[in-house]
Write an enzyme that holds these catalytic residues in place. Sequence first.
Site, PDB file in Angstrom:
ATOM      1  N   GLU A  91       0.957   3.867   1.825  1.00 13.16           N
ATOM      2  CA  GLU A  91       1.452   4.239   3.152  1.00 13.16           C
ATOM      3  C   GLU A  91       2.619   3.357   3.571  1.00 13.16           C
ATOM      4  O   GLU A  91       3.630   3.840   4.092  1.00 13.16           O
ATOM      5  CB  GLU A  91       0.352   4.097   4.219  1.00 13.16           C
ATOM      6  CG  GLU A  91      -0.901   4.859   3.963  1.00 13.16           C
ATOM      7  CD  GLU A  91      -1.962   4.016   3.271  1.00 13.16           C
ATOM      8  OE1 GLU A  91      -1.694   3.454   2.184  1.00 13.16           O
ATOM      9  OE2 GLU A  91      -3.077   3.925   3.794  1.00 13.16           O
ATOM     10  N   HIS A  94       0.855  -1.186   0.000  1.00 13.16           N
ATOM     11  CA  HIS A  94       0.000   0.000   0.000  1.00 13.16           C
ATOM     12  C   HIS A  94       0.894   1.240   0.000  1.00 13.16           C
ATOM     13  O   HIS A  94       2.035   1.193   0.477  1.00 13.16           O
ATOM     14  CB  HIS A  94      -0.888   0.024   1.235  1.00 13.16           C
ATOM     15  CG  HIS A  94      -1.953  -1.015   1.235  1.00 13.16           C
ATOM     16  ND1 HIS A  94      -3.024  -0.973   2.088  1.00 13.16           N
ATOM     17  CD2 HIS A  94      -2.126  -2.137   0.482  1.00 13.16           C
ATOM     18  CE1 HIS A  94      -3.818  -2.002   1.867  1.00 13.16           C
ATOM     19  NE2 HIS A  94      -3.279  -2.732   0.900  1.00 13.16           N
ATOM     20  N   CYS A  97      -6.107   1.663   5.985  1.00 14.13           N
ATOM     21  CA  CYS A  97      -6.714   0.401   6.408  1.00 14.13           C
ATOM     22  C   CYS A  97      -6.109  -0.043   7.750  1.00 14.13           C
ATOM     23  O   CYS A  97      -5.197   0.594   8.283  1.00 14.13           O
ATOM     24  CB  CYS A  97      -6.473  -0.663   5.335  1.00 14.13           C
ATOM     25  SG  CYS A  97      -4.746  -1.201   5.229  1.00 14.13           S
ATOM     26  N   CYS A 143      -2.273  -0.620   7.611  1.00 20.06           N
ATOM     27  CA  CYS A 143      -1.504   0.622   7.554  1.00 20.06           C
ATOM     28  C   CYS A 143      -1.594   1.413   8.850  1.00 20.06           C
ATOM     29  O   CYS A 143      -0.605   2.014   9.281  1.00 20.06           O
ATOM     30  CB  CYS A 143      -1.948   1.462   6.360  1.00 20.06           C
ATOM     31  SG  CYS A 143      -1.515   0.677   4.785  1.00 20.06           S
TER      32      CYS A 143
END
Length: 156
Positions: free
Chosen positions: A62, A60, A90, A93
């Site tokens: 992040e 992801h 999410c 993260c």
Amino acid sequence: MNDDEKSHPARPDFMDRALQEARKAAERGEVPVGAVVVREGDIVAADGNRTRELADPSAHAEMLAIRQAAARLGTDRLSDCDLYVTLEPCTMCTGVIAWARLRRLYYGAADPKGGAVESGVRFFSAPTCHHVPEIYDGIGATEAATLLKSFFSARR
């Protein structure tokens, strides 16, 4: 007053860079999410989603930006850093944000399906969460949401 007009210490240029990273992710066929890590007014890391490109479900935006920042700064503690991300993080993260001890989290669009800050599990509200950053939502939310909607409508 809408979310984009809230009073906050966010720097629009940092969210603009996160949105650029999100657009690049979309060009690669990835879900358009971008993130930047900022320290002392400078961007130390930036990336967009790369889950498909890297065949890595943890890639992801992040996660990638936090990994880059930690490597560049030579520390796993980013307590003097801020994270700008175009979509509400999410659970995975938010966990890494807490472990990295980021000072502030700025995010754009809410994610009622997958978010874990104000949606879903509300990770930072859990009694077992050992670090909670300052949180500012709705930064660039309109543009981030439009980018995501366009991306998904083109694929349906």
